[in-house]
Design a protein around this motif. Structure first.
Motif, PDB file in Angstrom:
ATOM      1  N   TYR A  33      68.064  14.110  41.710  1.00 51.22           N
ATOM      2  CA  TYR A  33      67.795  15.634  42.272  1.00 51.22           C
ATOM      3  C   TYR A  33      68.578  15.937  43.548  1.00 51.22           C
ATOM      4  CZ  TYR A  33      63.342  15.112  39.570  1.00 51.22           C
ATOM      5  OH  TYR A  33      62.501  14.527  38.536  1.00 51.22           O
ATOM      6  N   GLN A  50      67.875  14.525  34.310  1.00 51.81           N
ATOM      7  CA  GLN A  50      66.975  13.531  33.619  1.00 51.81           C
ATOM      8  C   GLN A  50      67.414  12.293  33.178  1.00 51.81           C
ATOM      9  OE1 GLN A  50      63.992  14.883  34.316  1.00 51.81           O
ATOM     10  NE2 GLN A  50      62.547  13.881  32.999  1.00 51.81           N
ATOM     11  N   ARG A  94      63.702   9.637  40.955  1.00 53.11           N
ATOM     12  CA  ARG A  94      62.256   9.327  40.480  1.00 53.11           C
ATOM     13  C   ARG A  94      62.403   8.594  39.173  1.00 53.11           C
ATOM     14  NH1 ARG A  94      59.616  13.553  37.580  1.00 53.11           N
ATOM     15  NH2 ARG A  94      57.617  12.631  37.873  1.00 53.11           N
ATOM     16  N   PRO A  96      61.317   9.457  35.420  1.00 55.10           N
ATOM     17  CA  PRO A  96      60.611  10.727  34.905  1.00 55.10           C
ATOM     18  C   PRO A  96      59.667  10.427  33.821  1.00 55.10           C
ATOM     19  CG  PRO A  96      62.721   9.905  33.985  1.00 55.10           C
ATOM     20  CD  PRO A  96      62.615   9.132  35.109  1.00 55.10           C
ATOM     21  N   GLU A  99      54.397  11.272  34.131  1.00 54.39           N
ATOM     22  CA  GLU A  99      54.668  12.251  35.093  1.00 54.39           C
ATOM     23  C   GLU A  99      53.875  12.279  36.689  1.00 54.39           C
ATOM     24  OE1 GLU A  99      57.188  13.953  32.497  1.00 54.39           O
ATOM     25  OE2 GLU A  99      56.929  14.538  34.727  1.00 54.39           O
ATOM     26  N   ASP A 100      53.379  11.116  37.101  1.00 53.12           N
ATOM     27  CA  ASP A 100      52.927  11.041  38.326  1.00 53.12           C
ATOM     28  C   ASP A 100      53.644  10.286  39.124  1.00 53.12           C
ATOM     29  OD1 ASP A 100      50.761   7.958  37.437  1.00 53.12           O
ATOM     30  OD2 ASP A 100      52.770   8.838  36.694  1.00 53.12           O
ATOM     31  N   THR A 101      55.016  10.101  38.944  1.00 60.28           N
ATOM     32  CA  THR A 101      55.504   9.391  39.819  1.00 60.28           C
ATOM     33  C   THR A 101      56.246  10.237  40.996  1.00 60.28           C
ATOM     34  OG1 THR A 101      57.481   9.509  38.376  1.00 60.28           O
ATOM     35  CG2 THR A 101      56.221   7.613  38.052  1.00 60.28           C
ATOM     36  N   GLU A 102      56.425   9.491  42.118  1.00 59.05           N
ATOM     37  CA  GLU A 102      56.882  10.454  43.280  1.00 59.05           C
ATOM     38  C   GLU A 102      58.448  10.167  43.490  1.00 59.05           C
ATOM     39  OE1 GLU A 102      54.744   7.774  43.478  1.00 59.05           O
ATOM     40  OE2 GLU A 102      55.495   6.309  44.839  1.00 59.05           O
ATOM     41  N   ALA A 103      59.065  11.061  44.113  1.00 61.11           N
ATOM     42  CA  ALA A 103      60.528  11.074  44.079  1.00 61.11           C
ATOM     43  C   ALA A 103      60.815  10.458  45.709  1.00 61.11           C
ATOM     44  CB  ALA A 103      60.860  12.338  44.521  1.00 61.11           C
ATOM     45  N   PHE A 105      63.620   9.749  48.513  1.00 54.25           N
ATOM     46  CA  PHE A 105      64.920  10.498  49.150  1.00 54.25           C
ATOM     47  C   PHE A 105      65.907   9.698  49.832  1.00 54.25           C
ATOM     48  CE2 PHE A 105      63.601  15.180  48.632  1.00 54.25           C
ATOM     49  CZ  PHE A 105      62.590  15.076  47.965  1.00 54.25           C
TER      50      PHE A 105
ATOM     51  N   TYR B  32      49.672  17.856  39.178  1.00 56.61           N
ATOM     52  CA  TYR B  32      50.096  16.542  39.893  1.00 56.61           C
ATOM     53  C   TYR B  32      50.665  17.164  41.162  1.00 56.61           C
ATOM     54  CZ  TYR B  32      49.803  14.591  35.119  1.00 56.61           C
ATOM     55  OH  TYR B  32      49.466  14.116  33.871  1.00 56.61           O
ATOM     56  N   PHE B  34      51.683  16.429  45.355  1.00 59.67           N
ATOM     57  CA  PHE B  34      52.199  15.335  46.235  1.00 59.67           C
ATOM     58  C   PHE B  34      52.005  15.981  47.873  1.00 59.67           C
ATOM     59  CE2 PHE B  34      53.875  12.805  42.735  1.00 59.67           C
ATOM     60  CZ  PHE B  34      54.067  13.770  41.989  1.00 59.67           C
ATOM     61  N   TYR B  36      54.532  15.012  51.402  1.00 59.93           N
ATOM     62  CA  TYR B  36      55.688  14.379  51.919  1.00 59.93           C
ATOM     63  C   TYR B  36      55.830  14.381  53.334  1.00 59.93           C
ATOM     64  CZ  TYR B  36      57.388  13.038  47.255  1.00 59.93           C
ATOM     65  OH  TYR B  36      57.733  12.727  45.909  1.00 59.93           O
ATOM     66  N   ILE B  51      46.739  12.526  41.163  1.00 62.86           N
ATOM     67  CA  ILE B  51      47.093  12.807  39.767  1.00 62.86           C
ATOM     68  C   ILE B  51      45.794  13.008  38.938  1.00 62.86           C
ATOM     69  CG2 ILE B  51      48.002  11.514  37.487  1.00 62.86           C
ATOM     70  CD1 ILE B  51      50.073  12.117  40.079  1.00 62.86           C
ATOM     71  N   ARG B  94      54.417  19.003  40.670  1.00 67.19           N
ATOM     72  CA  ARG B  94      55.108  18.589  39.452  1.00 67.19           C
ATOM     73  C   ARG B  94      55.345  19.728  38.613  1.00 67.19           C
ATOM     74  NH1 ARG B  94      53.559  16.130  34.476  1.00 67.19           N
ATOM     75  NH2 ARG B  94      52.248  17.780  35.000  1.00 67.19           N
TER      76      ARG B  94
END
Lengths: 114, 117
Positions: A33, A50, A94, A96, A99-103, A105, B32, B34, B36, B51, B94
């Protein structure tokens, strides 16, 4: 040591020039991203990808272009069509799937028009 | 489309006092969410996420967040603030495109947390 590397940290552009911001990750993440951050405005999505050879426009894609030829790399070109490019640019990645995964940076590139 | 709102641009707290940074969300389907944190001229660091399951989520640096479905909120909290907690905090959600399998993370406008000694 895994992570996301953005370069350069500071970049100066003359009016009418195109410039390219680099983003490289060794986390084996499929999704990447680009965000733009202006003071008091939070993060706005420019482009996202993606998977290799595929990308979509975000909310403020005009004046920007991207490519995704390799999984590890997602460079952003700020073209002369972007009328107000001075900002802090952040790249993220991240996983993909799930869908619970964080990004994660990078440290950002500060672009200034001179 | 999904969205998050952070109603406070700035939160000021004395060191040692509890802190709360507010976030409300609007989503269709399961949220979902978050949090930061961003230090000056740096990228964002992940703090915690919700989640499913327990409404109280614990994260890094002693932070926690409470998910409240009826109030559509996901406030960030810490029982005792430190001066080093001073930073910019972002809530995020999300967002999935209905036209592709692509998903993205949408950020709030950010809240600047200032902890005075």
């Amino acid at each position: 040591d895994g992570g996301i590397t953005q370069s350069p940290k500071y970049l100066f552009r003359k009016e009418g020039q195109n410039v390219t911001l680099s983003c490289e990750q060794n986390l084996n993440h499929d999704a990447m991203y680009w965000y733009r951050q202006d003071p008091g405005q939070g993060l706005r999505l420019i482009y996202y990808s993606q998977i290799v050879n595929d990308f979509q426009k975000g909310d403020i894609a005009e004046g920007y272009s991207v490519s995704r030829e390799k999984k590890e790399s997602f460079p952003l070109t700020v073209t002369s069509a972007q009328k107000n490019p001075t900002a802090f640019y952040l790249c993220a990645s991240r996983i993909p799937t799930g869908e619970d995964t964080e990004a994660f940076f990078g440290q950002g590139t500060r672009l200034t028009v001179v | 489309a999904q969205s998050v709102a952070q109603p406070e641009d700035q939160v000021n707290v004395a060191e040692g006092n509890p802190l709360t940074v507010k976030c409300t969300y609007s989503v269709s389907g399961n949220p979902y969410l978050f949090w930061y944190v961003q230090y000056p001229n740096r990228g964002l660091q992940f703090l915690l996420k919700y989640i499913t399951g327990d409404n109280l989520v614990k994260g890094s640096y002693g932070f926690e967040a409470e998910f409240n479905k009826s109030q559509t909120s996901f406030h960030l909290k810490k029982p005792s603030a430190l001066v080093s907690d001073s930073a910019l905090y972002f809530c995020a959600v999300r967002d999935i495109s209905f036209y592709s399998s692509a998903s993205k993370i949408i950020f709030g406008s950010g809240t600047r947390l200032s902890i005075r000694p």
